[in-house]
Design a protein around this motif. Structure first.
Motif, PDB file in Angstrom:
ATOM      1  N   ASP A 276       0.972  -1.229  -0.323  1.00  0.00           N
ATOM      2  CA  ASP A 276       0.273  -0.387  -0.127  1.00  0.00           C
ATOM      3  C   ASP A 276       0.933   1.226  -0.253  1.00  0.00           C
ATOM      4  OD1 ASP A 276      -2.119  -1.791  -0.243  1.00  0.00           O
ATOM      5  OD2 ASP A 276      -2.733  -1.172   1.824  1.00  0.00           O
ATOM      6  N   ARG A 277       1.787   1.292   1.367  1.00  0.00           N
ATOM      7  CA  ARG A 277       2.762   2.442   0.763  1.00  0.00           C
ATOM      8  C   ARG A 277       3.463   2.911  -0.284  1.00  0.00           C
ATOM      9  NH1 ARG A 277       5.349   0.006   5.272  1.00  0.00           N
ATOM     10  NH2 ARG A 277       7.283  -0.114   4.053  1.00  0.00           N
ATOM     11  N   ILE A 278       3.971   1.748  -1.012  1.00  0.00           N
ATOM     12  CA  ILE A 278       4.448   1.985  -1.987  1.00  0.00           C
ATOM     13  C   ILE A 278       3.272   2.195  -3.412  1.00  0.00           C
ATOM     14  CG2 ILE A 278       5.452   0.350  -4.878  1.00  0.00           C
ATOM     15  CD1 ILE A 278       6.581  -1.200  -2.223  1.00  0.00           C
ATOM     16  N   THR A 279       2.334   2.024  -3.709  1.00  0.00           N
ATOM     17  CA  THR A 279       1.208   1.981  -4.718  1.00  0.00           C
ATOM     18  C   THR A 279       0.807   3.881  -3.882  1.00  0.00           C
ATOM     19  OG1 THR A 279       0.428  -0.204  -4.326  1.00  0.00           O
ATOM     20  CG2 THR A 279      -1.236   1.661  -5.440  1.00  0.00           C
ATOM     21  N   ALA A 280       1.143   3.592  -3.143  1.00  0.00           N
ATOM     22  CA  ALA A 280       0.550   5.496  -2.764  1.00  0.00           C
ATOM     23  C   ALA A 280       1.500   6.688  -3.037  1.00  0.00           C
ATOM     24  CB  ALA A 280       0.013   5.393  -0.933  1.00  0.00           C
ATOM     25  N   THR A 281       2.792   5.825  -3.069  1.00  0.00           N
ATOM     26  CA  THR A 281       3.898   6.481  -3.394  1.00  0.00           C
ATOM     27  C   THR A 281       4.393   6.840  -4.516  1.00  0.00           C
ATOM     28  OG1 THR A 281       5.060   5.873  -0.747  1.00  0.00           O
ATOM     29  CG2 THR A 281       6.453   7.020  -2.368  1.00  0.00           C
ATOM     30  N   LEU A 282       3.855   5.734  -5.405  1.00  0.00           N
ATOM     31  CA  LEU A 282       4.047   5.956  -6.572  1.00  0.00           C
ATOM     32  C   LEU A 282       3.753   7.029  -6.856  1.00  0.00           C
ATOM     33  CD1 LEU A 282       5.458   4.381  -9.006  1.00  0.00           C
ATOM     34  CD2 LEU A 282       3.845   3.017  -9.418  1.00  0.00           C
ATOM     35  N   ALA A 283       1.833   7.097  -7.095  1.00  0.00           N
ATOM     36  CA  ALA A 283       0.479   7.737  -7.952  1.00  0.00           C
ATOM     37  C   ALA A 283       1.149   9.137  -6.806  1.00  0.00           C
ATOM     38  CB  ALA A 283      -0.794   7.448  -6.582  1.00  0.00           C
ATOM     39  N   LEU A 284       1.858   9.652  -5.339  1.00  0.00           N
ATOM     40  CA  LEU A 284       1.400  10.594  -6.010  1.00  0.00           C
ATOM     41  C   LEU A 284       2.849  11.647  -6.578  1.00  0.00           C
ATOM     42  CD1 LEU A 284       1.951   9.936  -1.602  1.00  0.00           C
ATOM     43  CD2 LEU A 284       0.401  11.970  -2.532  1.00  0.00           C
ATOM     44  N   GLU A 285       3.982  10.785  -6.294  1.00  0.00           N
ATOM     45  CA  GLU A 285       5.210  10.940  -7.364  1.00  0.00           C
ATOM     46  C   GLU A 285       4.354  11.222  -8.153  1.00  0.00           C
ATOM     47  OE1 GLU A 285       9.174   9.908  -9.318  1.00  0.00           O
ATOM     48  OE2 GLU A 285       8.518   8.971  -7.532  1.00  0.00           O
ATOM     49  N   LEU A 286       3.685  10.576 -10.009  1.00  0.00           N
ATOM     50  CA  LEU A 286       3.403  11.090 -10.691  1.00  0.00           C
ATOM     51  C   LEU A 286       2.127  12.065 -10.336  1.00  0.00           C
ATOM     52  CD1 LEU A 286       2.098   7.492 -11.949  1.00  0.00           C
ATOM     53  CD2 LEU A 286       3.580   9.337 -13.037  1.00  0.00           C
ATOM     54  N   VAL A 287       1.482  12.223  -9.846  1.00  0.00           N
ATOM     55  CA  VAL A 287       0.511  13.348  -9.348  1.00  0.00           C
ATOM     56  C   VAL A 287       1.645  15.061  -9.192  1.00  0.00           C
ATOM     57  CG1 VAL A 287      -1.364  14.784  -8.529  1.00  0.00           C
ATOM     58  CG2 VAL A 287      -1.592  12.394  -9.497  1.00  0.00           C
ATOM     59  N   THR A 288       2.299  14.970  -7.708  1.00  0.00           N
ATOM     60  CA  THR A 288       2.959  15.994  -7.470  1.00  0.00           C
ATOM     61  C   THR A 288       3.901  16.803  -8.581  1.00  0.00           C
ATOM     62  OG1 THR A 288       3.804  14.897  -5.687  1.00  0.00           O
ATOM     63  CG2 THR A 288       2.264  15.581  -5.128  1.00  0.00           C
ATOM     64  N   GLN A 289       5.266  15.421  -8.928  1.00  0.00           N
ATOM     65  CA  GLN A 289       6.337  16.014  -9.095  1.00  0.00           C
ATOM     66  C   GLN A 289       6.548  15.186 -10.825  1.00  0.00           C
ATOM     67  OE1 GLN A 289       9.244  13.527  -7.198  1.00  0.00           O
ATOM     68  NE2 GLN A 289       8.157  13.899  -4.901  1.00  0.00           N
ATOM     69  N   ARG A 290       5.940  14.831 -11.389  1.00  0.00           N
ATOM     70  CA  ARG A 290       5.512  14.331 -12.849  1.00  0.00           C
ATOM     71  C   ARG A 290       4.121  15.270 -13.377  1.00  0.00           C
ATOM     72  NH1 ARG A 290       9.823  10.872 -13.479  1.00  0.00           N
ATOM     73  NH2 ARG A 290      10.778  10.904 -11.383  1.00  0.00           N
ATOM     74  N   GLU A 291       3.578  15.909 -12.967  1.00  0.00           N
ATOM     75  CA  GLU A 291       2.481  16.607 -13.267  1.00  0.00           C
ATOM     76  C   GLU A 291       2.779  16.697 -14.829  1.00  0.00           C
ATOM     77  OE1 GLU A 291       0.332  19.628 -10.965  1.00  0.00           O
ATOM     78  OE2 GLU A 291       2.391  19.221  -9.841  1.00  0.00           O
ATOM     79  N   MET A 292       1.609  16.585 -15.769  1.00  0.00           N
ATOM     80  CA  MET A 292       1.473  16.361 -16.830  1.00  0.00           C
ATOM     81  C   MET A 292       0.387  16.393 -17.464  1.00  0.00           C
ATOM     82  SD  MET A 292       1.954  13.169 -19.195  1.00  0.00           S
ATOM     83  CE  MET A 292       1.473  13.812 -20.385  1.00  0.00           C
ATOM     84  N   THR A 293      -0.529  17.220 -18.782  1.00  0.00           N
ATOM     85  CA  THR A 293      -1.512  17.525 -19.336  1.00  0.00           C
ATOM     86  C   THR A 293      -2.799  16.446 -19.937  1.00  0.00           C
ATOM     87  OG1 THR A 293      -1.818  19.958 -19.252  1.00  0.00           O
ATOM     88  CG2 THR A 293      -3.386  19.266 -20.632  1.00  0.00           C
ATOM     89  N   VAL A 294      -3.307  15.528 -19.101  1.00  0.00           N
ATOM     90  CA  VAL A 294      -3.749  13.592 -19.728  1.00  0.00           C
ATOM     91  C   VAL A 294      -5.023  14.701 -21.322  1.00  0.00           C
ATOM     92  CG1 VAL A 294      -5.848  12.092 -18.998  1.00  0.00           C
ATOM     93  CG2 VAL A 294      -4.108  13.173 -17.307  1.00  0.00           C
ATOM     94  N   PRO A 295      -5.186  14.187 -21.789  1.00  0.00           N
ATOM     95  CA  PRO A 295      -5.812  14.260 -23.141  1.00  0.00           C
ATOM     96  C   PRO A 295      -7.304  14.706 -23.098  1.00  0.00           C
ATOM     97  CG  PRO A 295      -3.928  13.284 -24.156  1.00  0.00           C
ATOM     98  CD  PRO A 295      -3.898  13.155 -22.398  1.00  0.00           C
TER      99      PRO A 295
END
Length: 576
Positions: free
Chosen positions: A441-460
């Motif tokens: 659970d920690r890995i899943t949440a961390t992976l999602a957080l990194e994508l949203v907060t540090q690799r932000e991009m516009t979804v088509p």
């Protein structure tokens, strides 16, 4: 020289004249006075003159040779003295030429010892009480040991034994010992004293250089570790006096140079000479063959192409058994991720004909995910936290550290109270229907957080509102499979079943004791397997990012459903 006969009746006047002459000779440093005497004359000098000459240290000599034979003796003596002076000047010039051009030259003492042994036809030893600094020839330590002990305790030299000289290399504790069969004359002793002064100064300079170099190396290493921990402000303070402004930029790239252990120190010096004013270059304390480089990217640097080119040329000159990996451009607070990407790139490079793999867009796990689909998955997963902007602001600040570190450490890094961190983490787990005590659970949440907060991009827009992909589908991408295979390939080749140990350890939420019970192994064996696995993977399993890479790569390579299953209706990744 006085010639002729001294009449007895004039002895008193002669005595007075000779006394004046001896006084002037003493003042001028003349060594002796010669009198031409008739054969059989035992003492042509009056006794007062003899006494005065003894007091003034002027030798009184007699000769029966005709005066003509003494013609030219003065010139011959001066020529002989000039020859000795020229020889001594040549020796001193040769000695000075043996001095090192740089204080880091570790062979300088040995070169001077070899020079002394050659010039004096002697055995030479430079030593401290606990070690030998230089010896010429190599057997000099054995040959001189007895003579040194004998002279140090005050025993006289044996008549037939070697003649030995011991000179302390002040201010150091080292000693210069020289022995040979022929006695040492005054010129030899003067040369030895000059050489001893230079050796002492060099030894002191080497010590001070090593102390300064060690301090500099320790400071650079500490700054690098602080950067990996996200303590950018502290790292900047550490480097402020050594390299002002180096770490001021907000972004950086990380490079890995791997070479042969015996060449690593030389390669470090080349790296610092080439890019030391632009980058932080340190030795990796965890791996003997590796050099770590942080290149802060300034606004006018682009992606640091000049440093990339210089490192590429350097590795190209090193030839086989050397490789270079580089990360993309990362925020200074994310250098731990940049390091993992550089390590992965270097692992690829080491297996390719071209030993260089430089990433511009990233080759770590998160960068390799299909970004648009990954963003949809992450936003769907974190949507319950993101609905309330106030709540999301606090969560995006706190959760990355709270999930990666113990709460006490996370609170210190975030400058928050420990209870605040615990309360926010508990609230997030409740909203997301997760158990942060479980590594999956920690890995899943961390992976999602990194994508949203540090690799932000516009979804088509065409993908907005569509069903988000599962994490299992995201991890099925070919590039993720290649990444995982590269990461685990060395461990799979090990004769020990390291992956079985890893699966049990992860299934036990990174606790060694239950993993050992499940495997029927001792706790020491499990820890040993994990250390070997760290070395094979080039990951630190004490860090959360290292655990994440192991966890995901195991799932991708082995397809083990005990580690990672498909998501529940809320899109969660859970441990079975």
């Amino acid at each position: 020289m006085i010639t002729g006969t001294m009449p007895f009746r004039l002895r008193g006047r002669i005595t007075a004249v000779l006394e004046v002459l001896l006084q002037r000779m003493s003042q001028k440093g003349c060594p002796g006075l010669i009198v031409s005497a008739a054969p059989g004359v035992r003492q042509p000098f009056p006794q007062p003159v003899v006494d005065l000459a003894k007091h003034l240290d002027v030798s009184l000599l007699t000769t029966t040779a005709p005066a003509g034979q003494w013609e030219g003796v003065h010139e011959e003596i001066q020529q002989f003295r000039l020859m000795l002076a020229e020889r001594r000047a040549a020796q001193l010039n040769s000695l000075v030429q043996e001095l090192p051009a740089q204080l880091a030259d570790s062979r300088a003492l040995q070169r001077i010892a070899d020079w002394l042994a050659r010039v004096l036809d002697a055995q030479v030893l430079v030593s401290e009480p606990e070690r030998v600094l230089a010896a010429s020839p190599a057997t000099a330590a054995e040959q001189l040991a007895h003579a040194i002990i004998q002279q140090s305790v005050g025993l006289p030299e044996a008549p037939s034994g070697p003649h030995t000289q011991l000179i302390s290399l002040a201010p150091a504790s080292a000693v210069l010992a020289v022995a040979r069969n022929a006695p040492f004359n005054e010129a030899d002793l003067r040369l030895l004293r000059q050489a001893a002064k230079l050796l002492g100064l060099m030894d002191q300079a080497h010590r001070e250089y090593r102390a300064a170099s060690d301090a500099s190396r320790a400071a650079r290493g500490a700054a690098f570790e602080l950067l990996l921990d996200g303590e950018v402000a502290k790292a900047r303070r550490v480097m402020a006096s050594m390299m002002p402004g180096l770490l001021d930029p907000e972004t950086a790239r990380v490079f890995i140079v791997e070479t042969e252990k015996a060449r690593r120190d030389t390669v470090v010096r080349h790296c610092r000479a080439a890019i030391g004013h632009q980058a932080l270059v340190v030795l990796d304390p965890r791996k003997e063959r590796r050099i770590l480089i942080v290149h802060p990217i300034r606004s006018d640097d682009g992606n640091g192409a000049a440093v990339c080119a210089e490192l590429t040329r350097l590795v190209g000159r090193l030839g086989s058994h050397s490789s270079l990996g580089g990360s993309g451009v990362y925020s200074m607070t994310l250098l731990a991720d940049a390091l993992h990407e550089a390590i992965t790139a270097q692992s690829f490079a080491a297996l390719q004909p071209d030993p260089v793999a430089l990433s511009v867009h990233g080759s770590d796990l998160v960068s390799l995910l299909p970004q648009a689909d990954a963003q949809r998955w992450a936003r769907h997963l974190l949507n319950p936290l993101m609905r309330d902007e106030t709540q999301w602001g606090a969560m995006r600040e706190t959760l990355p550290a709270a999930l990666a570190y113990p709460y006490t450490v996370a609170a210190r890094r975030l400058h928050l109270h420990r209870n605040t961190v615990m309360r926010r983490a508990a609230r997030a787990a409740e909203v997301l229907h997760m158990d942060f005590g479980r590594v999956g659970d920690r890995i899943t949440a961390t992976l999602a957080l990194e994508l949203v907060t540090q690799r932000e991009m516009t979804v088509p827009s065409v993908l907005v509102g569509s069903e988000p992909p599962s994490l299992t589908r995201l991890l099925a991408a070919p590039q993720i499979h290649a990444w995982a295979q590269t990461l685990l390939k060395p461990a799979q080749a090990d004769r020990r079943d390291l992956l079985a140990t890893a699966r049990a350890w992860l299934a036990s939420d990174t606790h060694v004791e239950p993993a050992a019970r499940a495997l029927g192994l001792s706790e020491g064996t499990v820890r040993s397997h994990l250390r070997v696995l760290e070395d094979h993977m080039q990951r630190d399993l004490a860090s959360f990012s290292g655990v994440r890479d192991l966890y995901v790569s195991l799932h991708v390579v082995t397809g083990n459903p005990g580690l990672l299953t498909d998501e529940s209706e809320d899109g969660l990744c859970v441990v079975a």
